[in-house]
Design an enzyme around this catalytic site. Structure first.
Site, PDB file in Angstrom:
ATOM      1  N   GLY A  72       4.880  -0.822   2.789  1.00 46.78           N
ATOM      2  CA  GLY A  72       4.146   0.227   2.647  1.00 46.78           C
ATOM      3  C   GLY A  72       4.948   1.485   2.485  1.00 46.78           C
ATOM      4  O   GLY A  72       6.181   1.709   3.125  1.00 46.78           O
ATOM      5  N   HIS A 113       0.868  -1.074  -0.114  1.00 47.15           N
ATOM      6  CA  HIS A 113       0.149   0.062   0.181  1.00 47.15           C
ATOM      7  C   HIS A 113       0.955   1.327   0.049  1.00 47.15           C
ATOM      8  O   HIS A 113       1.740   1.430   0.567  1.00 47.15           O
ATOM      9  CB  HIS A 113      -0.990  -0.089   1.328  1.00 47.15           C
ATOM     10  CG  HIS A 113      -0.261   0.055   2.636  1.00 47.15           C
ATOM     11  ND1 HIS A 113       0.332   1.097   3.034  1.00 47.15           N
ATOM     12  CD2 HIS A 113       0.197  -1.026   3.328  1.00 47.15           C
ATOM     13  CE1 HIS A 113       0.724   0.573   4.494  1.00 47.15           C
ATOM     14  NE2 HIS A 113       0.533  -0.528   4.393  1.00 47.15           N
ATOM     15  N   ASP A 114       0.432   2.258  -0.711  1.00 50.14           N
ATOM     16  CA  ASP A 114       0.872   3.536  -0.780  1.00 50.14           C
ATOM     17  C   ASP A 114       2.352   3.627  -1.374  1.00 50.14           C
ATOM     18  O   ASP A 114       3.216   4.816  -1.226  1.00 50.14           O
ATOM     19  CB  ASP A 114       0.956   4.381   0.560  1.00 50.14           C
ATOM     20  CG  ASP A 114      -0.441   4.324   1.169  1.00 50.14           C
ATOM     21  OD1 ASP A 114      -1.301   4.964   0.570  1.00 50.14           O
ATOM     22  OD2 ASP A 114      -0.691   3.596   2.332  1.00 50.14           O
TER      23      ASP A 114
END
Length: 264
Positions: free
Chosen positions: A139, A121-122
């Site tokens: 992340g 994520h991200d």
């Protein structure tokens, strides 16, 4: 005309470009957008608010756009954006962002993601990168253009990998990697510049020699690191490649750097 195998499940609302091929037993969610010429070979899952650019090919058992593996995520409508002409091999996973991280995971174009690679994520991943088998990002990692990630390597959350860097197979990266750097080991340390990659990418002998001179000065024993950084910036102010390293280091003083191992 798109070609959709009778066993594939394409949800109402999914947007398909021209000449898309969706093979047997694939699943495409209602918020997915597939660009022109995308090929899903078979058994591929595309979920969430995920967009895939044109002419990407995705191999069996890849899962793109699943929710982030983050306890703070409560089902918010976050996104995964993938660029053009990527080759995404078996069992690759790429996940949507989190609200706290900006809400989007971005993956560039013209790249190869080998079996089992993971983009968390991200993350922000640039163009023309190579992730060898099972290369893994935590992340919020940033990977710039032309980076090569070796097999079974792992990058700690919030780390930055500069352009043209090389991460050796099995490397565990917990600190930032300078542009053009080559790191190895657990925990990863600088082994020098990514000279093989620079030569393959067509960098001139003059540019490589300037980078080598700057590297030797930057990681010398004399003075403080900040003093050496300022010396490099002054001596090589007109060299774009060297100044890319300088600016990379200056841009985030809160992140530690991968450094060469010191002899004991």
């Amino acid at each position: 005309m798109s070609q959709i195998h009778p066993t594939a499940l394409v949800a109402p609302g999914a947007e398909l470009g021209a000449d898309v091929e969706i093979g047997p037993f694939c699943t495409v969610g209602p918020k997915v957008r597939l660009g022109d010429g995308v090929r899903l070979i078979s058994h591929v899952v595309i979920d969430g608010a995920t967009s895939i650019g044109s002419e990407c090919t995705v191999y069996p058992f890849a899962v793109l756009g699943a929710p982030p593996q983050h306890l703070a995520h409560k089902g918010e409508d976050t996104r995964l954006e993938i660029g053009d002409r990527n080759l995404i091999r078996e069992h690759v996973t790429m996940q949507t962002g989190t609200v706290g991280g900006g809400g989007v995971t971005r993956v560039g174009s013209d790249s190869l993601y080998m079996v089992g690679a993971h983009v968390a994520h991200d993350c922000i991943v640039g163009d023309r990168v190579t992730f060898a088998n099972s290369a893994t990002l935590g992340g919020h990692v940033t990977v710039d253009d032309y980076v090569f990630m070796g097999g079974l390597c792992a990058v700690h959350q919030f780390s930055r990998i500069g352009r043209y860097a090389f991460v050796g197979g099995g490397g565990i990266v917990t600190k930032d990697v300078i542009p053009y750097g080559s790191v190895w080991g657990n925990h990863a340390h600088l082994e020098g510049l990514n000279l093989v990659g620079l030569k393959r990418r067509g960098f001139s002998r003059e540019a490589i020699n300037a980078l080598r001179a700057a590297y030797r000065l930057l990681f010398a024993d004399e003075g403080t690191f900040q003093e050496r950084l300022e010396d490099v910036a002054e001596i090589h102010a007109s060299n774009a490649e060297v100044m890319e390293i300088v600016n990379f280091i200056r841009s985030d003083n809160n992140r530690p750097l991968c450094l060469p191992e010191r002899e004991v």
